[in-house]
Design a protein around this motif. Structure first.
Motif: not given
Length: 161
Positions: A96-100, A142-146, A149-153
């Protein structure tokens, strides 16, 4: 080696104190057997004693195998630490990616969406879908974590001038 004579014994705490390269260590142990020099290894699965000829080959092979395994583990840990220091973490990439996730949230918000079809299109399992998105399109933990994580990166470390 120059100070050792026939009948003497070389005593080491662990084989890694004697040498760090298993091939060289095997040669060194072989060199000790020719002039009848003993070898005692105090730590490990038991004492390896060269003066006990009946147990010498098996005990040395076992000690060498243990030594080599310990070196492999030590190098593996050092490699993982170095990779983490470079910002790399091991493991399989997430399906699961942020786009998906954005597509799944939008699709699950519509009543005509079938979860099975959506999963096939996104290349994920139903279980993965339901870990990240609720039945009405709401984000789960898990969606919030993903997304976090994307925002932090994306923000990354501040640039030095």
């Amino acid at each position: 080696m120059k100070a050792l004579h026939a009948g003497d014994a070389l005593v080491v705490w662990k084989l890694d104190r004697l040498d760090r390269d298993p091939r060289h260590l095997v040669n060194l142990v072989d060199d000790l057997t020719k002039p009848e020099i003993g070898l005692k290894v105090l730590a490990g699965e038991g004492v390896v004693d060269r003066h006990d000829d009946s147990k010498w080959p098996a005990s040395v092979r076992a000690a060498l195998a243990e030594f080599e395994r310990a070196l492999i583990v030590e190098r593996e840990k050092a490699g993982l630490e170095a990779a983490r220091a470079r910002g790399r973490n091991g493991g399989r990439p997430f399906k699961m990616t942020s786009a998906k996730l954005r597509l799944a949230r939008a699709a699950m918000g519509r009543p005509e969406t079938k979860a099975t079809d959506l999963c096939t299109e996104l290349g994920i399992t139903r279980q993965t879908l339901h870990h990240f998105v609720g039945p009405k399109g709401e984000l789960r933990a898990d969606g919030e974590k993903l997304l976090a994580r994307r925002m932090a990166k994306a923000s990354g470390p501040p640039f030095a001038l």
